[in-house]
Design an enzyme around this catalytic site. Structure first.
Site, PDB file in Angstrom:
ATOM      1  N   HIS A 246       0.826  -1.209   0.000  1.00 26.57           N
ATOM      2  CA  HIS A 246       0.000   0.000   0.000  1.00 26.57           C
ATOM      3  C   HIS A 246       0.862   1.262   0.000  1.00 26.57           C
ATOM      4  O   HIS A 246       1.145   1.847   1.049  1.00 26.57           O
ATOM      5  CB  HIS A 246      -0.919  -0.032   1.236  1.00 26.57           C
TER       6      HIS A 246
ATOM      7  N   ARG B 255      -1.897   8.718  -6.090  1.00 32.83           N
ATOM      8  CA  ARG B 255      -2.287   9.294  -4.806  1.00 32.83           C
ATOM      9  C   ARG B 255      -3.795   9.145  -4.595  1.00 32.83           C
ATOM     10  O   ARG B 255      -4.599   9.652  -5.404  1.00 32.83           O
ATOM     11  CB  ARG B 255      -1.908  10.775  -4.803  1.00 32.83           C
ATOM     12  N   ALA B 256      -4.180   8.505  -3.493  1.00 31.40           N
ATOM     13  CA  ALA B 256      -5.599   8.160  -3.297  1.00 31.40           C
ATOM     14  C   ALA B 256      -6.456   9.409  -3.132  1.00 31.40           C
ATOM     15  O   ALA B 256      -7.541   9.516  -3.708  1.00 31.40           O
ATOM     16  CB  ALA B 256      -5.747   7.246  -2.091  1.00 31.40           C
TER      17      ALA B 256
ATOM     18  N   TYR C 252     -11.643   7.642   5.204  1.00 31.63           N
ATOM     19  CA  TYR C 252     -10.888   6.421   4.876  1.00 31.63           C
ATOM     20  C   TYR C 252     -11.278   5.276   5.819  1.00 31.63           C
ATOM     21  O   TYR C 252     -11.579   4.160   5.384  1.00 31.63           O
ATOM     22  CB  TYR C 252      -9.378   6.659   5.014  1.00 31.63           C
TER      23      TYR C 252
ATOM     24  N   GLU D 181       1.501   2.619   3.846  1.00 36.11           N
ATOM     25  CA  GLU D 181       0.991   3.834   3.201  1.00 36.11           C
ATOM     26  C   GLU D 181       1.960   4.994   3.401  1.00 36.11           C
ATOM     27  O   GLU D 181       1.552   6.142   3.589  1.00 36.11           O
ATOM     28  CB  GLU D 181      -0.427   4.204   3.672  1.00 36.11           C
TER      29      GLU D 181
ATOM     30  N   ARG E 230       2.457  11.776   8.589  1.00 37.42           N
ATOM     31  CA  ARG E 230       3.854  11.866   8.155  1.00 37.42           C
ATOM     32  C   ARG E 230       4.828  12.160   9.277  1.00 37.42           C
ATOM     33  O   ARG E 230       6.040  12.208   9.066  1.00 37.42           O
ATOM     34  CB  ARG E 230       3.983  12.950   7.084  1.00 37.42           C
TER      35      ARG E 230
END
Lengths: 342, 342
Positions: free
Chosen positions: A6, A71-72, A194, A284, A290
């Site tokens: 992912h 990029r989702a 999500y 991911e 991040r």
């Protein structure tokens, strides 16, 4: 070998976003609509965005290979019509294909689909064909809510989606069930939409009998399966009330969870509750979260560190989660690796 | 003393459902619309529905007291207009009040609100006043999505909701954030919509600064907080990216999670991740998951059994979860108990 199933190209050159913004502006004002050929991104630019980001982290963390898709949050299937989505998907998928050509040992492509709110899923077939046959994509990302948080499509168990499933089964390609940006102010994209989508998709599958019609279809539910493993007792109990077989029989021959869970207790729960055969390593990275966790001094999305610290898993189970499950769920990945003698 | 903060009158006499069906039919055909006085439920009928159900389980499990509100899935705020919701809420709240009069040692009432999709939350104030002042309600259930799965209201941090918060703060009454039936085919009510709503509400609170405006407002997020404890690292990381304080500072002075998690590993995660001060004992018995778990031989919703089996919690922490946290979060409950010398 450690395979991360992912990864999204979240670090694509700024030119991509600029092109997309012009495309969106062009929906209202066709005079500013860009041509696909207006987008200029060089191989060196692509290389740099990966060497400075994903590849750096992969080296630090000891990850070998990422299944890499557009990029989702940028898929945004609620924007414009099928033509808009179709052009955008083609551009994004081609970029991921180029990534896989530039770093064939580290990135294998997966495709976004040119879904569009209200459009027939059948319209996605040509892009699937191209991505699998020409680009070597080993998976697709299927958005169960192309409306972006308004949930106007039928459940995943509805025949509405069958044209896509038929093609996936034909190619023996799994789908990751992954929504995109929320256009609903109630839902934060990565903090609510999500996770809710993961939970929603799983419950749709509990309610239905999709895998009776498609016994070889395989879905990956990302983000550790949303709320599902935490509420595993609830889902076992609801399946029981709905007179479905045990979840192990009803769903776990076809449904897999990734390991995008960003703290140790969450990972411990996942690996305790879900059979190791149904867990696929993923991070991911570089994605929703991040930062560095002040409690551990490590990146939140360094999911390998939680698996390594697990006292639940045997070394054999870890190998399954890191590699062999992925090779089983993504047979085209396995074939590509074997071709290289891996 | 063991206080269950999350019980609904799911076993109300069939006459209630029949009346509601006539009310709903009356929206289209006013000639069949029933009067409130058409509903006849005797004290003996109420007694029987509780003695055969909730009270029986409470005795078996050693639970003393339930904060008892109208059946959540029946609130259905998406049906009809404010007048429909208002009459329905009045009837349901009166029934729970009668339960509390019939079994004053075992049930304390909490109110549903007469919310209606698109209506001003201000319209709920008279029902809150009546329920707190006349019925002794110690809490309300606030539905963040009166549309029933279409999420058309603003986030909970929006000023839209402030009239309700002002009244709750004035009365020092907490709100459980609890949706009702899903009218969206994508969302199974108890398997997706409930859990998604919990996750969504928490993330709205992460994004906002609601408790700066209402430092004494308290929310209970049911069903173990949806996906939140399982993804605690994600939420800590997202708060960090949004430049918010640590979750302990930002939310945990005002937000509590109940223990409606129906298996041991889930309960262990909850009690490991969330401070014991923020956990309130609850089972939502008799509710979404009514069966017996074949893996344990006990009811899925016998949440006390999981807490008892916990190796994480000290006896002092268990006492907090069972009683003292509830008395702190629901001060009107504490006052009522003290008045009885408890």
């Amino acid at each position: 070998m450690i395979i991360d199933v992912h990864g999204h190209y979240t670090t694509a050159p700024k030119a991509l976003e600029d092109w997309r913004n012009r495309q969106i502006a062009g929906i209202k004002d066709p005079s500013v609509k860009p041509k696909a050929s207006d987008l200029k991104i060089s191989d060196d630019q692509i290389k740099k965005t990966l060497e400075d980001n994903q590849l750096k982290h992969m080296k630090e963390r000891g990850l070998d290979l990422v299944i890499f898709s557009p990029r989702a949050s940028f898929m945004a299937h609620h924007v414009g019509d099928f033509q808009v989505s179709s052009t955008w998907a083609a551009i994004c998928n081609e970029l991921c294909y180029r990534v896989s050509l530039l770093f064939p040992d580290h990135f294998v492509p997966a495709a976004m689909l040119p879904q569009s709110a209200g459009a027939d899923p059948e319209t996605c077939i040509p892009e699937i064909v191209k991505c699998v046959e020409e680009y070597g994509c080993v998976a697709v990302n299927l958005n169960p809510d192309p409306s972006g948080g308004h949930w106007t499509s039928p459940p995943l168990t509805d025949r509405h989606w069958y044209p896509i499933y038929e093609k996936l089964v034909e190619y023996d390609v799994p789908a990751m069930i992954h929504v995109s940006t929320s256009s609903n102010a109630c839902f934060h994209t990565t903090g609510a939409h999500y996770i809710n989508a993961d939970t929603t998709a799983f419950m749709q599958l509990v309610q239905g009998d999709l895998f009776k019609d498609f016994p070889s279809l395989r879905f990956v539910i990302p983000h550790g399966g949303g709320a599902v493993p935490y509420h595993w007792g609830r889902y076992r109990g609801l399946a029981q009330e709905l007179k479905k077989p045990l979840l192990t029989e009803h769903l776990l021959k076809n449904v897999y969870f990734d390991t995008c869970v960003y703290h140790q207790p969450g990972m411990d729960l996942l690996t305790k509750v879900v059979p190791a055969e149904n867990i696929l390593f993923a991070s991911e990275m570089i994605g929703a979260v991040r930062g560095v966790d002040p409690e551990t001094g490590r990146y939140y999305d360094d999911t390998k560190s939680y698996l390594e610290a697990s006292t639940e898993l045997t070394p054999a189970q870890k190998r399954r989660i890191y590699e062999s499950n992925a090779r089983r769920v993504y047979p085209r990945l396995d074939a590509a690796l074997k071709k290289k003698g891996k």
